[in-house]
Design a protein around this motif. Sequence first.
Motif, PDB file in Angstrom:
ATOM      1  N   GLU A   1      -3.372  11.625  -5.838  1.00 24.30           N
ATOM      2  CA  GLU A   1      -4.077  11.059  -4.680  1.00 24.30           C
ATOM      3  C   GLU A   1      -5.206  11.972  -4.221  1.00 24.30           C
ATOM      4  O   GLU A   1      -6.271  11.504  -3.833  1.00 24.30           O
ATOM      5  CB  GLU A   1      -3.105  10.850  -3.523  1.00 24.30           C
ATOM      6  CG  GLU A   1      -2.622   9.431  -3.421  1.00 24.30           C
ATOM      7  CD  GLU A   1      -1.979   9.167  -2.086  1.00 24.30           C
ATOM      8  OE1 GLU A   1      -2.699   8.742  -1.173  1.00 24.30           O
ATOM      9  OE2 GLU A   1      -0.764   9.409  -1.974  1.00 24.30           O
TER      10      GLU A   1
ATOM     11  N   ARG B   1       3.038   9.413  -6.014  1.00 18.47           N
ATOM     12  CA  ARG B   1       3.619  10.755  -5.802  1.00 18.47           C
ATOM     13  C   ARG B   1       4.672  11.046  -6.879  1.00 18.47           C
ATOM     14  O   ARG B   1       4.746  12.140  -7.419  1.00 18.47           O
ATOM     15  CB  ARG B   1       4.207  10.857  -4.389  1.00 18.47           C
ATOM     16  CG  ARG B   1       3.112  10.883  -3.315  1.00 18.47           C
ATOM     17  CD  ARG B   1       3.630  11.427  -1.999  1.00 18.47           C
ATOM     18  NE  ARG B   1       4.414  10.448  -1.263  1.00 18.47           N
ATOM     19  CZ  ARG B   1       3.884   9.524  -0.446  1.00 18.47           C
ATOM     20  NH1 ARG B   1       2.581   9.471  -0.239  1.00 18.47           N
ATOM     21  NH2 ARG B   1       4.666   8.662   0.170  1.00 18.47           N
TER      22      ARG B   1
ATOM     23  N   ASN C   1       1.171  15.301  -4.320  1.00 19.77           N
ATOM     24  CA  ASN C   1      -0.041  14.649  -3.798  1.00 19.77           C
ATOM     25  C   ASN C   1      -1.266  14.851  -4.709  1.00 19.77           C
ATOM     26  O   ASN C   1      -2.380  14.491  -4.342  1.00 19.77           O
ATOM     27  CB  ASN C   1      -0.369  15.159  -2.388  1.00 19.77           C
ATOM     28  CG  ASN C   1      -0.711  16.648  -2.413  1.00 19.77           C
ATOM     29  OD1 ASN C   1      -0.551  17.300  -3.449  1.00 19.77           O
ATOM     30  ND2 ASN C   1      -1.185  17.172  -1.295  1.00 19.77           N
TER      31      ASN C   1
ATOM     32  N   HIS D   1      -7.067  -0.484  -2.009  1.00 18.32           N
ATOM     33  CA  HIS D   1      -6.048  -1.467  -2.393  1.00 18.32           C
ATOM     34  C   HIS D   1      -6.657  -2.867  -2.354  1.00 18.32           C
ATOM     35  O   HIS D   1      -7.245  -3.251  -1.352  1.00 18.32           O
ATOM     36  CB  HIS D   1      -4.884  -1.356  -1.385  1.00 18.32           C
ATOM     37  CG  HIS D   1      -3.758  -2.278  -1.669  1.00 18.32           C
ATOM     38  ND1 HIS D   1      -2.853  -2.665  -0.716  1.00 18.32           N
ATOM     39  CD2 HIS D   1      -3.376  -2.906  -2.811  1.00 18.32           C
ATOM     40  CE1 HIS D   1      -1.971  -3.487  -1.246  1.00 18.32           C
ATOM     41  NE2 HIS D   1      -2.261  -3.639  -2.519  1.00 18.32           N
TER      42      HIS D   1
ATOM     43  N   LEU E   1      -7.655   5.947  -1.774  1.00 17.61           N
ATOM     44  CA  LEU E   1      -7.063   4.920  -2.628  1.00 17.61           C
ATOM     45  C   LEU E   1      -7.417   3.558  -2.031  1.00 17.61           C
ATOM     46  O   LEU E   1      -7.069   3.274  -0.891  1.00 17.61           O
ATOM     47  CB  LEU E   1      -5.551   5.127  -2.614  1.00 17.61           C
ATOM     48  CG  LEU E   1      -4.736   4.548  -3.743  1.00 17.61           C
ATOM     49  CD1 LEU E   1      -5.222   5.074  -5.078  1.00 17.61           C
ATOM     50  CD2 LEU E   1      -3.266   4.899  -3.542  1.00 17.61           C
TER      51      LEU E   1
ATOM     52  N   ARG F   1       1.325   4.248  -2.955  1.00 13.98           N
ATOM     53  CA  ARG F   1       1.147   5.696  -2.705  1.00 13.98           C
ATOM     54  C   ARG F   1       2.408   6.475  -3.077  1.00 13.98           C
ATOM     55  O   ARG F   1       2.345   7.565  -3.654  1.00 13.98           O
ATOM     56  CB  ARG F   1       0.822   5.928  -1.240  1.00 13.98           C
ATOM     57  CG  ARG F   1      -0.516   5.343  -0.833  1.00 13.98           C
ATOM     58  CD  ARG F   1      -0.658   5.409   0.661  1.00 13.98           C
ATOM     59  NE  ARG F   1      -0.957   6.757   1.038  1.00 13.98           N
ATOM     60  CZ  ARG F   1      -2.125   7.133   1.548  1.00 13.98           C
ATOM     61  NH1 ARG F   1      -3.067   6.251   1.745  1.00 13.98           N
ATOM     62  NH2 ARG F   1      -2.343   8.372   1.863  1.00 13.98           N
ATOM     63  N   LYS F   2       3.554   5.874  -2.729  1.00  9.06           N
ATOM     64  CA  LYS F   2       4.824   6.543  -3.029  1.00  9.06           C
ATOM     65  C   LYS F   2       5.003   6.694  -4.553  1.00  9.06           C
ATOM     66  O   LYS F   2       5.368   7.760  -5.059  1.00  9.06           O
ATOM     67  CB  LYS F   2       5.955   5.692  -2.446  1.00  9.06           C
ATOM     68  CG  LYS F   2       7.276   6.374  -2.371  1.00  9.06           C
ATOM     69  CD  LYS F   2       8.230   5.514  -1.566  1.00  9.06           C
ATOM     70  CE  LYS F   2       9.513   6.267  -1.328  1.00  9.06           C
ATOM     71  NZ  LYS F   2      10.430   5.527  -0.471  1.00  9.06           N
TER      72      LYS F   2
ATOM     73  N   HIS G   1       0.845  -1.201   0.000  1.00  6.64           N
ATOM     74  CA  HIS G   1       0.000   0.000   0.000  1.00  6.64           C
ATOM     75  C   HIS G   1       0.885   1.258   0.000  1.00  6.64           C
ATOM     76  O   HIS G   1       0.670   2.193  -0.781  1.00  6.64           O
ATOM     77  CB  HIS G   1      -0.922  -0.010   1.224  1.00  6.64           C
ATOM     78  CG  HIS G   1      -1.964   1.049   1.159  1.00  6.64           C
ATOM     79  ND1 HIS G   1      -3.096   0.937   0.373  1.00  6.64           N
ATOM     80  CD2 HIS G   1      -2.039   2.258   1.758  1.00  6.64           C
ATOM     81  CE1 HIS G   1      -3.822   2.029   0.497  1.00  6.64           C
ATOM     82  NE2 HIS G   1      -3.209   2.846   1.321  1.00  6.64           N
ATOM     83  N   ASP G   2       1.910   1.256   0.883  1.00 12.29           N
ATOM     84  CA  ASP G   2       2.790   2.430   0.968  1.00 12.29           C
ATOM     85  C   ASP G   2       3.547   2.631  -0.342  1.00 12.29           C
ATOM     86  O   ASP G   2       3.742   3.756  -0.791  1.00 12.29           O
ATOM     87  CB  ASP G   2       3.796   2.254   2.115  1.00 12.29           C
ATOM     88  CG  ASP G   2       3.094   2.371   3.458  1.00 12.29           C
ATOM     89  OD1 ASP G   2       1.940   2.834   3.492  1.00 12.29           O
ATOM     90  OD2 ASP G   2       3.692   1.967   4.472  1.00 12.29           O
TER      91      ASP G   2
END
Length: 175
Positions: free
Chosen positions: A24, A10, A21, A32, A30, A6-7, A2-3
């Motif tokens: 997002e 970005r 951001n 998952h 978001l 998101r990364k 998940h992280d």
Amino acid sequence: MHDLGRKLLRYVSRGLGLESNRIEQSLEELHHSMLMNRYLPCPQPELVLALRSHTDLDVIPLLVNNGVPGLQVLKDGAWITVHSLPGAIVVTMGDQLEVMSNGKYKSPEHRTLANSDSTRYSIASFFEPPPAGLLIAPVPELVNAQDESHFQAVCYRDYLAIFFAKQASGKSVIT
Ligand SMILES: O=C(O)CCC(=O)C(=O)O
Ligand SMILES: [Fe+2]
């Protein structure tokens, strides 16, 4: 995962010249989910596909597999094999990112070949907009006089309904 998703979003935002951001923020949330595929050995692999050609409908799919090759991506009309590196995560782009980026990122058509020797496993991590009614459209900053909007805004829920009703294959939904 998940992280990581998101990364990467970005970085994708910055790659589009937007605040990191921004993607997002437009997605509001978001979601998952993970899908596991198991492809059993096939006596006549040349006669079938393990997974037919499609694009992923989410924002940014991440793929891992057990080292057995099979994944192919369509590039300039030719199928290119994606080599399986131990521990590697294959990052692609989903249909929603193609729309939000106003076509700057493309969601690639891909498929999986069958093989006669080994069982292949893969796990796909899908990052999706919230299912309840968010409108997906090109980010306004990416639409201007030189580069008009290439996509109509579509409610993600309707997009899913079209995708599953048509049993979409290839790039039949956003194009
Ligand atoms: O098995 C793979 O490597 C790809 C799987 C895939 O494309 C999918 O689950 O959407
Ligand atoms: Fe896929």
